[in-house]
Design an enzyme around this catalytic site. Structure first.
Site, mmCIF file in Angstrom:
data_model
loop_
_atom_site.group_PDB
_atom_site.id
_atom_site.type_symbol
_atom_site.label_atom_id
_atom_site.label_comp_id
_atom_site.label_asym_id
_atom_site.label_seq_id
_atom_site.Cartn_x
_atom_site.Cartn_y
_atom_site.Cartn_z
ATOM 1 N N GLN A 1 26.503 62.293 35.306
ATOM 2 C CA GLN A 1 27.198 62.424 36.594
ATOM 3 C C GLN A 1 28.681 62.723 36.430
ATOM 4 O O GLN A 1 29.405 62.817 37.423
ATOM 5 C CB GLN A 1 26.987 61.191 37.463
ATOM 6 C CG GLN A 1 27.747 59.948 37.019
ATOM 7 C CD GLN A 1 27.341 58.740 37.833
ATOM 8 O OE1 GLN A 1 26.207 58.250 37.732
ATOM 9 N NE2 GLN A 1 28.237 58.246 38.659
ATOM 10 N N HIS B 1 34.544 44.492 38.980
ATOM 11 C CA HIS B 1 35.673 43.976 39.763
ATOM 12 C C HIS B 1 35.119 43.357 41.046
ATOM 13 O O HIS B 1 33.891 43.291 41.235
ATOM 14 C CB HIS B 1 36.683 45.095 40.038
ATOM 15 C CG HIS B 1 36.088 46.330 40.644
ATOM 16 N ND1 HIS B 1 35.546 46.353 41.904
ATOM 17 C CD2 HIS B 1 35.922 47.590 40.140
ATOM 18 C CE1 HIS B 1 35.097 47.567 42.165
ATOM 19 N NE2 HIS B 1 35.301 48.343 41.102
ATOM 20 N N GLY C 1 27.903 50.342 47.516
ATOM 21 C CA GLY C 1 29.173 50.163 48.214
ATOM 22 C C GLY C 1 29.488 51.318 49.151
ATOM 23 O O GLY C 1 29.289 52.481 48.803
ATOM 24 N N LYS D 1 32.340 52.139 49.678
ATOM 25 C CA LYS D 1 33.463 52.805 49.000
ATOM 26 C C LYS D 1 33.047 54.216 48.560
ATOM 27 O O LYS D 1 33.801 55.166 48.668
ATOM 28 C CB LYS D 1 33.867 51.942 47.799
ATOM 29 C CG LYS D 1 34.508 52.635 46.635
ATOM 30 C CD LYS D 1 35.968 52.828 46.869
ATOM 31 C CE LYS D 1 36.711 53.469 45.723
ATOM 32 N NZ LYS D 1 35.949 54.131 44.707
ATOM 33 N N VAL E 1 35.619 46.652 49.366
ATOM 34 C CA VAL E 1 36.525 45.547 49.051
ATOM 35 C C VAL E 1 37.855 46.149 48.596
ATOM 36 O O VAL E 1 37.870 47.080 47.788
ATOM 37 C CB VAL E 1 35.938 44.648 47.938
ATOM 38 C CG1 VAL E 1 36.912 43.531 47.577
ATOM 39 C CG2 VAL E 1 34.601 44.073 48.376
ATOM 40 N N GLY F 1 34.822 44.401 43.960
ATOM 41 C CA GLY F 1 33.933 45.265 44.737
ATOM 42 C C GLY F 1 32.489 45.086 44.278
ATOM 43 O O GLY F 1 31.572 44.878 45.086
ATOM 44 N N HIS F 2 32.304 45.129 42.950
ATOM 45 C CA HIS F 2 30.958 44.905 42.407
ATOM 46 C C HIS F 2 30.471 43.492 42.771
ATOM 47 O O HIS F 2 29.291 43.292 43.080
ATOM 48 C CB HIS F 2 30.958 45.038 40.882
ATOM 49 C CG HIS F 2 31.378 46.396 40.380
ATOM 50 N ND1 HIS F 2 32.514 46.596 39.645
ATOM 51 C CD2 HIS F 2 30.798 47.615 40.500
ATOM 52 C CE1 HIS F 2 32.622 47.880 39.328
ATOM 53 N NE2 HIS F 2 31.597 48.524 39.836
ATOM 54 N N MET G 1 28.608 51.049 36.846
ATOM 55 C CA MET G 1 29.032 51.631 35.568
ATOM 56 C C MET G 1 29.951 50.660 34.828
ATOM 57 O O MET G 1 30.678 51.050 33.919
ATOM 58 C CB MET G 1 29.722 52.980 35.800
ATOM 59 C CG MET G 1 28.754 53.988 36.425
ATOM 60 S SD MET G 1 29.160 55.700 36.116
ATOM 61 C CE MET G 1 30.750 55.821 36.895
ATOM 62 N N GLY G 2 29.917 49.387 35.221
ATOM 63 C CA GLY G 2 30.664 48.368 34.493
ATOM 64 C C GLY G 2 32.129 48.307 34.874
ATOM 65 O O GLY G 2 32.533 48.822 35.907
#
Ligand code: AMP
Length: 284
Positions: A61, A34, A147, A149, A176, A36-37, A30-31
């Site tokens: 969502q 960071h 992820g 996450k 991450v 993590g992406h 979703m942009g």
């Protein structure tokens, strides 16, 4: 890096890769990209020939309209980040491109979506699986990178792909974290400095519980009590749920045997954060 705002553009950009039978790796986001992406993109870069990233803040969502309104967006910056990370195609469609007025279908995974986040965010996972089904049909990747996450999201999408015989592999990438342990999230940018400092209690508590499991404590109630006590010391953190669950069905376990996931959600002011750790009881 090629940019595509429409499905037609995307098809055009991906035609050579598809024709050449190249392995396509896909990272849906979703942009507000960071680290993590970037870990997902790096895994795709390593394992695939062509890397596609989507940026789409999916309205279906969001169960909370103000969360959708305040969700961080910065496409210009994301374009630079994605290009720097070696992304081949960036797909950033409009809401109308994805949900034309005639749109009238949804995809829903049962049971798994009644638990954890699904119990509090009604309709959230229906939105997730609907957009994921669409994006998988649009991009047609060989592998999609997700992820840990968002552990429940990954499990729910795996269930959908298996149930609907989707010919795609779902690869999980470990969470991450910031140097102080906070799981990276686009929503961290919404925290005040006091909330940002308090938020570290979530990962600190989870990591202590993980150590306790490694040292032989497998009783869920004992682990939960320790986590609750730590989180209660931070007045800015309002715990929403804390569950110790089995990694596939996401059902509560009374005792950690083999692998389990300790999952939390908490509110800090108007911001909701989630985190989890995968724990393993040795010798189980
Ligand atoms: P989002 O943009 O938040 O919807 O996330 C897009 C993808 O990135 C999802 O598969 C997330 O699970 C993943 N992701 C988000 N934050 C992290 C993180 N800190 N570590 C690893 N993956 C992440």
């Amino acid at each position: 890096m090629k940019r595509a705002a429409t499905i037609r553009d995307l098809d055009r950009s991906l035609a050579p890769a598809r024709k050449g039978g190249r392995r396509i790796g896909f990272v849906p986001t979703m942009g507000a990209l960071h680290q993590g992406h970037l870990a997902l993109i790096a895994a795709a870069r390593e394992q695939c020939d062509t890397v596609v990233v989507s940026i789409f803040v999916n309205p279906t969502q969001f169960d909370d309209k103000s969360d959708l309104d305040t969700y961080p967006r910065d496409l210009k910056r994301d374009e630079k980040t994605a290009a720097g990370a070696g992304v081949d195609v960036l797909f950033a469609p409009s809401v109308d491109e994805i949900y034309p007025e005639s749109f009238n279908t949804s995809v829903n995974v049962e049971e798994l979506t009644d638990l954890l986040c699904g119990a509090v965010r009604r309709g959230h996972f229906r939105g997730v699986t609907t957009i994921m089904a669409k994006l998988l049909n649009i991009v047609k990747p060989d592998v999609v990178y997700m992820g840990e996450k968002d552990y429940q999201q990954m499990v729910v999408v795996r269930q959908m792909a298996a149930d609907l015989n989707m010919d795609v592999e779902i690869a999980g990438v470990p969470t991450v974290r910031e140097p102080d342990g906070l799981a990276m999230s686009s929503r961290n940018a919404l925290l005040s400095s006091a909330e940002r400092a308090a938020a570290t209690v979530l990962s600190r508590a989870l990591l202590i519980a993980k150590d306790m499991v490694s040292e032989g404590c497998t009783d869920s109630r004992t682990l939960e009590e320790r986590i609750r006590l730590m989180i209660a010391e931070e007045p800015l953190v309002r715990l929403e749920y804390l569950n110790i669950v089995d990694p596939e069905r996401l059902r509560d376990v009374a005792e950690v045997r083999g692998e389990a996931v300790i999952a939390v959600a908490a509110h800090l002011g108007d911001t909701r954060l989630i985190d989890n750790v995968v724990v393993r009881a040795e010798g189980a």
